[in-house]
Design an enzyme around this catalytic site. Structure first.
Site, PDB file in Angstrom:
ATOM      1  N   TYR A  33      34.897  47.947  49.365  1.00 14.08           N
ATOM      2  CA  TYR A  33      34.495  47.260  50.593  1.00 14.08           C
ATOM      3  C   TYR A  33      35.639  47.282  51.591  1.00 14.08           C
ATOM      4  O   TYR A  33      36.774  47.628  51.258  1.00 14.08           O
ATOM      5  CB  TYR A  33      34.018  45.841  50.305  1.00 14.08           C
ATOM      6  CG  TYR A  33      35.107  44.825  50.015  1.00 14.08           C
ATOM      7  CD1 TYR A  33      35.831  44.869  48.827  1.00 14.08           C
ATOM      8  CD2 TYR A  33      35.409  43.820  50.938  1.00 14.08           C
ATOM      9  CE1 TYR A  33      36.828  43.932  48.574  1.00 14.08           C
ATOM     10  CE2 TYR A  33      36.396  42.881  50.685  1.00 14.08           C
ATOM     11  CZ  TYR A  33      37.106  42.950  49.495  1.00 14.08           C
ATOM     12  OH  TYR A  33      38.092  42.028  49.250  1.00 14.08           O
ATOM     13  N   LYS A 148      40.555  48.724  47.187  1.00 10.49           N
ATOM     14  CA  LYS A 148      39.801  47.548  47.650  1.00 10.49           C
ATOM     15  C   LYS A 148      38.421  47.530  46.981  1.00 10.49           C
ATOM     16  O   LYS A 148      37.390  47.811  47.595  1.00 10.49           O
ATOM     17  CB  LYS A 148      39.711  47.537  49.178  1.00 10.49           C
ATOM     18  CG  LYS A 148      39.435  46.143  49.734  1.00 10.49           C
ATOM     19  CD  LYS A 148      39.740  46.099  51.211  1.00 10.49           C
ATOM     20  CE  LYS A 148      39.205  44.868  51.884  1.00 10.49           C
ATOM     21  NZ  LYS A 148      39.697  43.606  51.371  1.00 10.49           N
ATOM     22  N   GLU A 180      50.017  38.439  45.605  1.00  9.25           N
ATOM     23  CA  GLU A 180      49.433  38.269  46.945  1.00  9.25           C
ATOM     24  C   GLU A 180      48.490  37.086  46.889  1.00  9.25           C
ATOM     25  O   GLU A 180      48.329  36.448  45.845  1.00  9.25           O
ATOM     26  CB  GLU A 180      48.706  39.547  47.385  1.00  9.25           C
ATOM     27  CG  GLU A 180      47.615  39.982  46.424  1.00  9.25           C
ATOM     28  CD  GLU A 180      47.009  41.345  46.750  1.00  9.25           C
ATOM     29  OE1 GLU A 180      46.945  41.714  47.932  1.00  9.25           O
ATOM     30  OE2 GLU A 180      46.595  42.027  45.800  1.00  9.25           O
ATOM     31  N   LEU A 205      47.068  44.845  47.319  1.00  8.07           N
ATOM     32  CA  LEU A 205      46.340  45.577  48.345  1.00  8.07           C
ATOM     33  C   LEU A 205      47.271  45.841  49.529  1.00  8.07           C
ATOM     34  O   LEU A 205      47.973  44.927  49.954  1.00  8.07           O
ATOM     35  CB  LEU A 205      45.138  44.737  48.807  1.00  8.07           C
ATOM     36  CG  LEU A 205      44.202  45.465  49.766  1.00  8.07           C
ATOM     37  CD1 LEU A 205      43.297  46.428  49.003  1.00  8.07           C
ATOM     38  CD2 LEU A 205      43.345  44.479  50.550  1.00  8.07           C
TER      39      LEU A 205
HETATM   40  N1  PMP Z   1      45.129  41.078  49.624  1.00  5.18           N
HETATM   41  C1  PMP Z   1      43.888  40.882  49.159  1.00  5.18           C
HETATM   42  C2  PMP Z   1      43.671  40.745  47.690  1.00  5.18           C
HETATM   43  C3  PMP Z   1      42.802  40.797  50.049  1.00  5.18           C
HETATM   44  O1  PMP Z   1      41.558  40.605  49.592  1.00  5.18           O
HETATM   45  C4  PMP Z   1      43.045  40.902  51.452  1.00  5.18           C
HETATM   46  C5  PMP Z   1      41.918  40.780  52.430  1.00  5.18           C
HETATM   47  N2  PMP Z   1      41.070  41.872  52.377  1.00  5.18           N
HETATM   48  C6  PMP Z   1      44.355  41.112  51.874  1.00  5.18           C
HETATM   49  C7  PMP Z   1      45.378  41.195  50.938  1.00  5.18           C
HETATM   50  C8  PMP Z   1      44.677  41.245  53.340  1.00  5.18           C
HETATM   51  O2  PMP Z   1      44.300  42.508  53.819  1.00  5.18           O
HETATM   52  P1  PMP Z   1      43.908  42.744  55.343  1.00  5.18           P
HETATM   53  O3  PMP Z   1      45.072  42.279  56.157  1.00  5.18           O
HETATM   54  O4  PMP Z   1      43.719  44.197  55.433  1.00  5.18           O
HETATM   55  O5  PMP Z   1      42.673  41.954  55.610  1.00  5.18           O
END
Ligand code: PMP
Length: 285
Positions: A33, A148, A180, A205
């Site tokens: 996603y 993701k 994270e 991620l």
């Molecule tokens: N880490 C994880 C596990 C996430 O689910 C997200 C949000 N998608 C992020 C970090 C932040 O990523 P982004 O700044 O691309 O939304």
């Protein structure tokens, strides 16, 4: 107004969008996603989100059904049809529908492509004014968190624990270090003034907002370090914040019941939030 979804080439009312039970996304969480913000009716930093989508799909061997240009056209059309001026566009691509078998289908199966939008006040978010509370939880996930994947059960449990503790986010900890947030990238600001976040690897991620914030810090001459953050450092930090497409830069004022600084959003987090707004305004496609 009826919400409109996109499913496999069609725009249709959200409650009429149906996916077969044999979809591998449903049976195996065999899918990817992506979430991008919409501000002033425009997608924010979307090229980076679409590049991450393409990479995640390729890492698990799902053919990307669209070029970045096609994706952006579909996302924009969906946002327009939903009258979305501020909020999120959600994309999901699964390996498709096939007889249940763990290995990939032998026949050429078309990926399932689905999108919906969510209206959300990102800029005027009252939580950013007072600052968020966070808790720490064990990181229960698999070893390829750079992908993701829609397999989000560990994050669902983490976020529920946060909700039950009256916190907005759960910071996941593995081997004594922070990986994270359950849906965000984690930063601290040390008492010496350095902005710290974990370096990229398979353990987390690659946050699109994280990358933009680090670039903004560099441009502005704010010192930062990419290194592991010991869980103990969280409560000793001068400030903490987390970043994501849906929160932008969210100041954190309390972790596991310990108040950070004076209990109000810190100057570095507030500055980066402002810088990110300006960046997002300029990066709308
Ligand atoms: N880490 C994880 C596990 C996430 O689910 C997200 C949000 N998608 C992020 C970090 C932040 O990523 P982004 O700044 O691309 O939304």
């Amino acid at each position: 107004m009826t919400r409109t979804a996109y499913l496999n080439g069609e725009f249709l009312p959200l409650d009429e969008a149906r996916i077969p039970v044999m979809d591998r996304g449903f049976l195996f969480a065999d899918g990817i996603y992506e979430v991008a913000a919409v501000l002033g009716g425009k997608l924010v930093d979307n090229a980076a989100h679409l590049a991450r989508l393409d990479r995640s799909l390729s890492e698990i061997g799902i053919r990307n059904p669209h070029s970045a240009q096609e994706w952006e056209r579909l996302e924009t059309e969906l946002a327009t049809r939903n009258g979305l001026t501020e909020g999120l566009v959600y994309i999901q691509v699964t390996r498709g529908v096939a007889e249940r078998d763990f290995s990939f289908p032998k026949e050429d199966v078309a990926p399932t492509v689905m999108m919906f939008t969510q209206a959300k006040s990102i800029v005027a978010n009252p939580l950013a004014e007072i600052g968020a509370k966070a808790i720490t939880v064990p990181d229960l996930r698999w070893k390829r968190r750079d992908i993701k994947s829609v397999a989000l059960l560990a994050q669902v449990i983490a976020k529920q624990q946060a909700a039950e503790a009256g916190a907005a986010e759960a910071f996941m900890v593995e081997d004594g270090v922070v990986t994270e947030g359950s849906s965000s990238s984690v930063f601290i600001v040390t008492k010496a003034g350095a902005i710290v976040t974990r370096p990229l690897s398979h353990a987390l991620l690659p946050g699109i907002t994280r990358a933009a914030v680090l670039a903004l810090a560099a441009e502005t001459g704010l010192a930062f370090e990419e290194r592991l953050i010991n869980a103990r450092e969280l409560t000793e930090a001068a400030e903490a914040f987390y970043t994501s497409a849906s929160a932008f830069v969210m100041p954190v004022v309390e972790i596991d019941g310990h108040t950070l600084g004076d209990g109000r959003p810190g100057p570095v987090a507030r500055r980066l939030r402002e810088l990110y707004f300006a960046f997002a305004e300029g990066r709308r496609g």
